[in-house]
Scaffold this motif. Structure first.
Motif, PDB file in Angstrom:
ATOM      1  N   ASP A  20     -17.207   6.621 -48.875  1.00  0.00           N
ATOM      2  CA  ASP A  20     -15.906   7.274 -48.823  1.00  0.00           C
ATOM      3  C   ASP A  20     -15.739   7.956 -47.469  1.00  0.00           C
ATOM      4  N   TYR A  21     -14.543   7.847 -46.891  1.00  0.00           N
ATOM      5  CA  TYR A  21     -14.230   8.508 -45.628  1.00  0.00           C
ATOM      6  C   TYR A  21     -12.891   9.215 -45.770  1.00  0.00           C
ATOM      7  N   PRO A  22     -12.880  10.562 -45.754  1.00  0.00           N
ATOM      8  CA  PRO A  22     -11.618  11.279 -45.891  1.00  0.00           C
ATOM      9  C   PRO A  22     -10.716  11.145 -44.665  1.00  0.00           C
ATOM     10  N   SER A  23     -11.289  10.823 -43.506  1.00  0.00           N
ATOM     11  CA  SER A  23     -10.506  10.652 -42.281  1.00  0.00           C
ATOM     12  C   SER A  23     -11.101   9.536 -41.442  1.00  0.00           C
ATOM     13  N   LEU A  24     -10.350   8.458 -41.305  1.00  0.00           N
ATOM     14  CA  LEU A  24     -10.826   7.347 -40.468  1.00  0.00           C
ATOM     15  C   LEU A  24     -10.870   7.758 -39.000  1.00  0.00           C
ATOM     16  N   GLN A  25      -9.884   8.545 -38.560  1.00  0.00           N
ATOM     17  CA  GLN A  25      -9.873   8.993 -37.165  1.00  0.00           C
ATOM     18  C   GLN A  25     -11.131   9.806 -36.845  1.00  0.00           C
ATOM     19  N   ALA A  26     -11.564  10.661 -37.772  1.00  0.00           N
ATOM     20  CA  ALA A  26     -12.760  11.470 -37.551  1.00  0.00           C
ATOM     21  C   ALA A  26     -14.014  10.600 -37.451  1.00  0.00           C
ATOM     22  N   MET A  27     -13.948   9.407 -38.056  1.00  0.00           N
ATOM     23  CA  MET A  27     -15.100   8.495 -38.017  1.00  0.00           C
ATOM     24  C   MET A  27     -15.025   7.526 -36.845  1.00  0.00           C
ATOM     25  N   GLY A  28     -13.991   7.657 -35.993  1.00  0.00           N
ATOM     26  CA  GLY A  28     -13.914   6.827 -34.802  1.00  0.00           C
ATOM     27  C   GLY A  28     -12.861   5.730 -34.831  1.00  0.00           C
ATOM     28  N   TRP A  29     -12.061   5.646 -35.905  1.00  0.00           N
ATOM     29  CA  TRP A  29     -10.991   4.647 -35.954  1.00  0.00           C
ATOM     30  C   TRP A  29      -9.832   5.205 -35.143  1.00  0.00           C
ATOM     31  N   GLY A  30      -9.460   4.533 -34.058  1.00  0.00           N
ATOM     32  CA  GLY A  30      -8.457   5.057 -33.131  1.00  0.00           C
ATOM     33  C   GLY A  30      -7.014   4.836 -33.534  1.00  0.00           C
ATOM     34  N   ASN A  31      -6.755   3.932 -34.459  1.00  0.00           N
ATOM     35  CA  ASN A  31      -5.377   3.587 -34.827  1.00  0.00           C
ATOM     36  C   ASN A  31      -4.867   4.428 -35.988  1.00  0.00           C
ATOM     37  N   LYS A  32      -3.553   4.510 -36.111  1.00  0.00           N
ATOM     38  CA  LYS A  32      -2.945   5.185 -37.259  1.00  0.00           C
ATOM     39  C   LYS A  32      -2.767   4.212 -38.421  1.00  0.00           C
ATOM     40  N   GLU A  33      -2.866   2.912 -38.159  1.00  0.00           N
ATOM     41  CA  GLU A  33      -2.660   1.901 -39.192  1.00  0.00           C
ATOM     42  C   GLU A  33      -3.823   0.925 -39.253  1.00  0.00           C
ATOM     43  N   VAL A  34      -3.958   0.288 -40.412  1.00  0.00           N
ATOM     44  CA  VAL A  34      -4.922  -0.795 -40.622  1.00  0.00           C
ATOM     45  C   VAL A  34      -4.091  -2.035 -40.925  1.00  0.00           C
ATOM     46  N   ALA A  35      -4.260  -3.105 -40.153  1.00  0.00           N
ATOM     47  CA  ALA A  35      -3.417  -4.292 -40.317  1.00  0.00           C
ATOM     48  C   ALA A  35      -3.986  -5.297 -41.314  1.00  0.00           C
ATOM     49  N   SER A  36      -5.302  -5.353 -41.466  1.00  0.00           N
ATOM     50  CA  SER A  36      -5.900  -6.259 -42.447  1.00  0.00           C
ATOM     51  C   SER A  36      -7.239  -5.695 -42.902  1.00  0.00           C
ATOM     52  N   ILE A  37      -7.628  -6.082 -44.127  1.00  0.00           N
ATOM     53  CA  ILE A  37      -8.846  -5.572 -44.745  1.00  0.00           C
ATOM     54  C   ILE A  37      -9.586  -6.733 -45.400  1.00  0.00           C
ATOM     55  N   LYS A  38     -10.897  -6.745 -45.235  1.00  0.00           N
ATOM     56  CA  LYS A  38     -11.736  -7.735 -45.901  1.00  0.00           C
ATOM     57  C   LYS A  38     -12.740  -6.987 -46.774  1.00  0.00           C
ATOM     58  N   VAL A  39     -12.708  -7.243 -48.099  1.00  0.00           N
ATOM     59  CA  VAL A  39     -13.658  -6.623 -49.019  1.00  0.00           C
ATOM     60  C   VAL A  39     -14.813  -7.607 -49.184  1.00  0.00           C
ATOM     61  N   ASN A  40     -15.990  -7.244 -48.673  1.00  0.00           N
ATOM     62  CA  ASN A  40     -17.146  -8.129 -48.753  1.00  0.00           C
ATOM     63  C   ASN A  40     -17.898  -7.986 -50.060  1.00  0.00           C
ATOM     64  N   SER A  41     -17.903  -6.786 -50.628  1.00  0.00           N
ATOM     65  CA  SER A  41     -18.557  -6.563 -51.927  1.00  0.00           C
ATOM     66  C   SER A  41     -18.061  -5.258 -52.507  1.00  0.00           C
ATOM     67  N   GLY A  42     -18.240  -5.125 -53.813  1.00  0.00           N
ATOM     68  CA  GLY A  42     -17.830  -3.906 -54.489  1.00  0.00           C
ATOM     69  C   GLY A  42     -16.361  -3.885 -54.806  1.00  0.00           C
ATOM     70  N   ALA A  43     -15.862  -2.688 -55.008  1.00  0.00           N
ATOM     71  CA  ALA A  43     -14.436  -2.509 -55.339  1.00  0.00           C
ATOM     72  C   ALA A  43     -13.912  -1.276 -54.634  1.00  0.00           C
TER      73      ALA A  43
END
Length: 148
Positions: free
Chosen positions: A125-148
């Motif tokens: 779990d990540y409460p803030s993507l920006q705090a973890m180093g994600w520079g964008n305000k949006e996510v354009a695509s997501i790939k779920v490799n395992s889990g839910a």
């Protein structure tokens, strides 16, 4: 495995009808159905979820728009689509939503569509993507490799 199947038996039950308002051909399921047409149905137009959460799909093989189906009655398409703004008057495949072991969950976020550009892998779990180093305000695509 067969022991896993025995553990989940009874946890999931859904009844589907070919016509609205629980009319026409009907069938009960305790497990996934990749294509209702393979069971002699043309479509699903009403649903009763008796136990477990399910996800219904617009097309066979779990493709297209998906709708979460919790315990309850769904006499017409408005009942499962709600206020989503997306209208599909039938579903053609469905499967139970099984709780995942989140220790094994892995998701990759991408800055561009079609899994292109800068990516960021998550396994917690990540409460803030920006705090973890994600520079964008949006996510354009997501790939779920395992889990839910």
């Amino acid at each position: 495995t067969s022991s896993e199947a025995m553990d989940t038996l009874g946890q999931y039950k859904i009844t589907v009808w070919e016509e609205e308002s629980f009319q026409g051909k009907r069938c009960e399921f305790l497990m996934e159905c990749p294509s209702i047409m393979e069971r002699g149905f043309r479509k699903i137009r009403s649903i009763k979820v008796e136990s477990g959460p399910w996800v219904g799909f617009e097309y066979p093989e779990y493709q297209g728009q998906q709708f979460i189906l919790e315990k309850g009655d769904y006499p017409r398409w408005e009942a499962w689509s709600g206020n989503s703004g997306y209208r599909t008057e039938h579903l053609l495949s469905f499967r139970p939503v099984k709780c995942a072991n989140h220790n094994d969950s892995k998701v990759i976020l991408y800055e561009a569509e079609n899994f292109q550009g800068h990516k960021f892998e998550l396994s917690d779990d990540y409460p803030s993507l920006q705090a973890m180093g994600w520079g964008n305000k949006e996510v354009a695509s997501i790939k779920v490799n395992s889990g839910a």
